[in-house]
Design an enzyme around this catalytic site. Structure first.
Site, PDB file in Angstrom:
ATOM      1  N   SER A   1     -33.143  -1.430 -57.367  1.00 49.28           N
ATOM      2  CA  SER A   1     -34.540  -1.624 -58.243  1.00 49.28           C
ATOM      3  C   SER A   1     -34.290  -0.803 -59.494  1.00 49.28           C
ATOM      4  O   SER A   1     -33.706   0.273 -59.239  1.00 49.28           O
ATOM      5  CB  SER A   1     -35.565  -1.279 -57.396  1.00 49.28           C
ATOM      6  OG  SER A   1     -36.904  -1.011 -58.093  1.00 49.28           O
TER       7      SER A   1
ATOM      8  N   TYR B   1     -40.023   4.271 -51.417  1.00 45.11           N
ATOM      9  CA  TYR B   1     -39.187   3.063 -52.022  1.00 45.11           C
ATOM     10  C   TYR B   1     -38.058   3.476 -52.923  1.00 45.11           C
ATOM     11  O   TYR B   1     -36.840   3.022 -52.768  1.00 45.11           O
ATOM     12  CB  TYR B   1     -40.200   2.097 -52.440  1.00 45.11           C
ATOM     13  CG  TYR B   1     -39.347   0.757 -53.253  1.00 45.11           C
ATOM     14  CD1 TYR B   1     -39.054  -0.298 -52.436  1.00 45.11           C
ATOM     15  CD2 TYR B   1     -39.644   0.643 -54.429  1.00 45.11           C
ATOM     16  CE1 TYR B   1     -38.385  -1.397 -52.820  1.00 45.11           C
ATOM     17  CE2 TYR B   1     -38.944  -0.630 -55.062  1.00 45.11           C
ATOM     18  CZ  TYR B   1     -38.560  -1.504 -54.155  1.00 45.11           C
ATOM     19  OH  TYR B   1     -37.807  -2.667 -54.658  1.00 45.11           O
TER      20      TYR B   1
END
Ligand SMILES: NC(=O)c1ccc[n+]([C@@H]2O[C@H](COP(=O)([O-])OP(=O)(O)OC[C@H]3O[C@@H](n4cnc5c(N)ncnc54)[C@H](OP(=O)(O)O)[C@@H]3O)[C@@H](O)[C@H]2O)c1
Length: 259
Positions: free
Chosen positions: A147, A160
């Site tokens: 990401s 995350y």
């Protein structure tokens, strides 16, 4: 559609994890449109069956291989079944992942561990058997979905972001080693993509794109053999620029995200 039926050995085989929804689902359909035999994994068999049916009229095909990526033995077993029934995957897109936002005041080791268990260790559980087989075959392509949050720490994304930074660093470390065996590994850095994962977000998501657009970028990037596949371009440019900012300026900006 059962995995025993309709396996067409003449087609190149791809394995996609997290294929039941969102980006993985769109990538599976894009690959099937381009003629691949896609072995699709996720926990929900219903999602995978629906996906396989949707691919019926495409030039390739999609075969369901249900799997919980946090179970290492199951990953080995499912990979062996894929190799026996469809053939050794020439391409694996390790995409399954999760995202849970939490503030520092709600930080617990348990919630941190959960994201690491799925995003990092789950990905590695799948990577081990497929990478070993590709090294032995002296060919193959691997795509790991990280990401843009891997670039720099962002508020409310401590777990995350850490999980995705681990994946990006791992891919960078493996790239030159794997090249020696004829295996290519790529890291995928998506910005915001409209999926069930981001449907939960109640904050503005700049530059958000549709899953079908993301899927085309991913498959095109893998075909071009790029190391990094990052999109959308404008968002990636801004975030890469942020990597160059001195800490006081970066924190001045990120403080504004939580004010
Ligand atoms: N959407 C975005 O804006 C965005 C941005 C950057 C990066 N990403 C990354 O892109 C990937 C896909 O995201 P998405 O937005 O498409 O998510 P999504 O819509 O929530 O889909 C995730 C898929 O992963 C599967 N999955 C989750 N946990 C699993 C497990 N333990 N074992 C096997 N499969 C599992 C889910 O199916 P089951 O629940 O049935 O298992 C589902 O098919 C993730 O790695 C995410 O971090 C997304």
């Amino acid at each position: 559609m059962s995995t025993e039926q309709n396996v067409n050995d003449r087609r190149s085989v791809a394995w996609v994890t997290g294929a039941g929804k969102g980006i993985g689902r769109a990538v599976s359909l894009e690959l099937a449109r381009r003629g691949w035999c896609v072995c699709a994994s996720a926990r929900s068999i219903d999602d995978l069956e629906r996906l396989a049916n949707e691919a019926q009229y495409l030039s390739g095909q999609i075969l369901p291989f249900p799997l919980d990526i946090t179970d290492r033995e199951e990953c080995d077993r499912v990979f062996r079944r894929i190799s026996d029934q469809a053939g050794l995957p020439e391409l694996a897109i390790l995409n399954a992942g999760t995202y849970v936002r939490f503030a520092a005041a709600e930080f617990t080791a348990t919630s941190f561990e959960r994201q690491i268990a799925i995003n990092v260790l789950g990905t590695v559980n799948c990577l081990e058997p497929v990478m070993r087989a590709m090294i032995a075959a002296r060919s193959g392509r691997l795509g790991v979905v990280s990401s843009v949050t891997a670039y720099r720490g962002l508020p409310l994304a401590s777990a995350y972001g850490a999980s995705k930074a681990a994946l990006s660093n791992m891919c960078e470390a493996l790239r030159p080693e794997l090249e020696r065996f004829g295996v290519l590994i790529s890291v995928i850095h998506p910005g915001f993509v409209r999926t069930p994962l981001t449907d939960k977000n109640d904050f503005p998501m700049p530059f958000i794109i549709e899953a079908e657009t993301a899927a085309k970028r991913i498959v095109d990037g893998l075909e071009r053999r790029n190391f990094e596949i990052a999109f959308p371009r404008g968002f990636v440019f801004l975030l890469k620029l942020a990597r160059l900012l001195p800490d006081p300026i970066y924190f001045w900006l990120t403080r504004r995200l939580i004010s």
